[in-house]
Design a protein around this motif. Structure first.
Motif, PDB file in Angstrom:
ATOM      1  N   LEU A 133      31.579  43.553  35.524  1.00  0.00           N
ATOM      2  CA  LEU A 133      31.893  42.150  35.285  1.00  0.00           C
ATOM      3  C   LEU A 133      31.759  41.816  33.809  1.00  0.00           C
ATOM      4  CD1 LEU A 133      32.559  39.359  36.509  1.00  0.00           C
ATOM      5  CD2 LEU A 133      30.096  38.994  36.672  1.00  0.00           C
ATOM      6  N   VAL A 134      30.690  42.294  33.178  1.00  0.00           N
ATOM      7  CA  VAL A 134      30.476  42.023  31.756  1.00  0.00           C
ATOM      8  C   VAL A 134      31.605  42.611  30.920  1.00  0.00           C
ATOM      9  CG1 VAL A 134      28.989  42.544  29.778  1.00  0.00           C
ATOM     10  CG2 VAL A 134      27.981  41.775  31.932  1.00  0.00           C
ATOM     11  N   VAL A 135      31.947  43.855  31.178  1.00  0.00           N
ATOM     12  CA  VAL A 135      32.974  44.524  30.376  1.00  0.00           C
ATOM     13  C   VAL A 135      34.353  43.915  30.603  1.00  0.00           C
ATOM     14  CG1 VAL A 135      34.200  46.712  30.026  1.00  0.00           C
ATOM     15  CG2 VAL A 135      31.707  46.687  30.203  1.00  0.00           C
ATOM     16  N   LEU A 136      34.699  43.668  31.876  1.00  0.00           N
ATOM     17  CA  LEU A 136      36.052  43.221  32.179  1.00  0.00           C
ATOM     18  C   LEU A 136      36.297  41.736  31.968  1.00  0.00           C
ATOM     19  CD1 LEU A 136      36.913  45.202  35.437  1.00  0.00           C
ATOM     20  CD2 LEU A 136      37.496  45.749  33.075  1.00  0.00           C
ATOM     21  N   VAL A 137      35.264  40.905  32.103  1.00  0.00           N
ATOM     22  CA  VAL A 137      35.498  39.463  32.048  1.00  0.00           C
ATOM     23  C   VAL A 137      34.754  38.792  30.903  1.00  0.00           C
ATOM     24  CG1 VAL A 137      35.271  37.290  33.307  1.00  0.00           C
ATOM     25  CG2 VAL A 137      35.950  39.353  34.515  1.00  0.00           C
ATOM     26  N   LEU A 138      33.466  38.998  30.827  1.00  0.00           N
ATOM     27  CA  LEU A 138      32.688  38.242  29.853  1.00  0.00           C
ATOM     28  C   LEU A 138      32.990  38.593  28.402  1.00  0.00           C
ATOM     29  CD1 LEU A 138      29.251  38.002  31.667  1.00  0.00           C
ATOM     30  CD2 LEU A 138      31.133  36.375  31.631  1.00  0.00           C
ATOM     31  N   ILE A 139      33.226  39.855  28.110  1.00  0.00           N
ATOM     32  CA  ILE A 139      33.536  40.226  26.729  1.00  0.00           C
ATOM     33  C   ILE A 139      34.871  39.631  26.280  1.00  0.00           C
ATOM     34  CG2 ILE A 139      34.068  42.160  25.187  1.00  0.00           C
ATOM     35  CD1 ILE A 139      31.832  43.712  26.606  1.00  0.00           C
ATOM     36  N   PRO A 140      35.976  39.781  27.041  1.00  0.00           N
ATOM     37  CA  PRO A 140      37.218  39.123  26.613  1.00  0.00           C
ATOM     38  C   PRO A 140      37.093  37.598  26.581  1.00  0.00           C
ATOM     39  CG  PRO A 140      37.704  40.805  28.231  1.00  0.00           C
ATOM     40  CD  PRO A 140      36.215  40.662  28.183  1.00  0.00           C
ATOM     41  N   ALA A 141      36.329  37.028  27.504  1.00  0.00           N
ATOM     42  CA  ALA A 141      36.137  35.569  27.496  1.00  0.00           C
ATOM     43  C   ALA A 141      35.377  35.141  26.256  1.00  0.00           C
ATOM     44  CB  ALA A 141      35.405  35.129  28.756  1.00  0.00           C
ATOM     45  N   TRP A 142      34.350  35.904  25.899  1.00  0.00           N
ATOM     46  CA  TRP A 142      33.594  35.598  24.675  1.00  0.00           C
ATOM     47  C   TRP A 142      34.492  35.711  23.446  1.00  0.00           C
ATOM     48  CZ3 TRP A 142      32.217  39.095  20.710  1.00  0.00           C
ATOM     49  CH2 TRP A 142      31.407  38.547  19.732  1.00  0.00           C
TER      50      TRP A 142
ATOM     51  N   SER B 280      45.444  37.354  26.998  1.00  0.00           N
ATOM     52  CA  SER B 280      46.325  38.296  27.691  1.00  0.00           C
ATOM     53  C   SER B 280      45.531  39.290  28.529  1.00  0.00           C
ATOM     54  CB  SER B 280      47.187  39.064  26.687  1.00  0.00           C
ATOM     55  OG  SER B 280      48.008  38.182  25.970  1.00  0.00           O
ATOM     56  N   VAL B 281      44.435  39.778  27.990  1.00  0.00           N
ATOM     57  CA  VAL B 281      43.580  40.712  28.729  1.00  0.00           C
ATOM     58  C   VAL B 281      43.033  40.038  29.973  1.00  0.00           C
ATOM     59  CG1 VAL B 281      41.377  41.954  28.637  1.00  0.00           C
ATOM     60  CG2 VAL B 281      43.000  42.145  26.743  1.00  0.00           C
ATOM     61  N   LEU B 282      42.567  38.806  29.849  1.00  0.00           N
ATOM     62  CA  LEU B 282      42.033  38.081  31.001  1.00  0.00           C
ATOM     63  C   LEU B 282      43.103  37.835  32.064  1.00  0.00           C
ATOM     64  CD1 LEU B 282      39.686  35.555  29.193  1.00  0.00           C
ATOM     65  CD2 LEU B 282      38.995  37.453  30.675  1.00  0.00           C
ATOM     66  N   VAL B 283      44.311  37.518  31.649  1.00  0.00           N
ATOM     67  CA  VAL B 283      45.399  37.285  32.598  1.00  0.00           C
ATOM     68  C   VAL B 283      45.761  38.579  33.326  1.00  0.00           C
ATOM     69  CG1 VAL B 283      47.862  36.735  32.778  1.00  0.00           C
ATOM     70  CG2 VAL B 283      46.346  35.272  31.441  1.00  0.00           C
ATOM     71  N   VAL B 284      45.822  39.681  32.599  1.00  0.00           N
ATOM     72  CA  VAL B 284      46.127  40.971  33.232  1.00  0.00           C
ATOM     73  C   VAL B 284      45.044  41.329  34.247  1.00  0.00           C
ATOM     74  CG1 VAL B 284      46.304  43.467  32.827  1.00  0.00           C
ATOM     75  CG2 VAL B 284      47.553  41.867  31.367  1.00  0.00           C
ATOM     76  N   TYR B 285      43.779  41.148  33.891  1.00  0.00           N
ATOM     77  CA  TYR B 285      42.695  41.404  34.838  1.00  0.00           C
ATOM     78  C   TYR B 285      42.838  40.525  36.067  1.00  0.00           C
ATOM     79  CZ  TYR B 285      40.127  44.080  31.313  1.00  0.00           C
ATOM     80  OH  TYR B 285      39.741  45.008  30.396  1.00  0.00           O
ATOM     81  N   ALA B 286      43.137  39.263  35.857  1.00  0.00           N
ATOM     82  CA  ALA B 286      43.258  38.343  36.992  1.00  0.00           C
ATOM     83  C   ALA B 286      44.407  38.751  37.921  1.00  0.00           C
ATOM     84  CB  ALA B 286      43.466  36.914  36.479  1.00  0.00           C
ATOM     85  N   LEU B 287      45.493  39.249  37.357  1.00  0.00           N
ATOM     86  CA  LEU B 287      46.652  39.617  38.165  1.00  0.00           C
ATOM     87  C   LEU B 287      46.528  40.980  38.830  1.00  0.00           C
ATOM     88  CD1 LEU B 287      49.581  38.393  35.895  1.00  0.00           C
ATOM     89  CD2 LEU B 287      48.760  37.357  38.011  1.00  0.00           C
TER      90      LEU B 287
END
Length: 78
Positions: free
Chosen positions: A12-21, A40-47
């Motif tokens: 979770l930290v690597v995939l979401v929190l770091i790009p969000a930060w 863009s990274v967050l959108v790709v993860y979400a999709l």
């Protein structure tokens, strides 16, 4: 039966929190390129990544990972 995939905290930290930060930091620093990249990274993860679950039906194993849906007949699993 439907089973949801569990997510470890470090994933979770690597995939979401770091790009969000990075996105928040880029917005504060007004860096459009970094903000677009992080968003863009967050959108790709979400999709593609979220949610991931598995469903056992009478004839196939159904796997869902974001917008990707796959059905695997039991007879093809070795």
């Amino acid at each position: 039966m439907k089973y949801s995939s569990k997510i470890d905290l470090w994933v979770l930290v690597v995939l979401v929190l770091i790009p969000a930060w990075l996105l928040v930091d880029a917005i504060v620093l007004r860096s459009l390129l970094v903000a677009l990249l992080a968003a863009s990274v967050l959108v790709v993860y979400a999709l593609v990544v979220f949610p991931t679950n598995y469903e056992l039906s009478p004839e196939v194993l159904k796997v869902r990972s974001g917008v990707i849906h796959t059905s695997i007949p039991y007879q093809e699993i070795s």
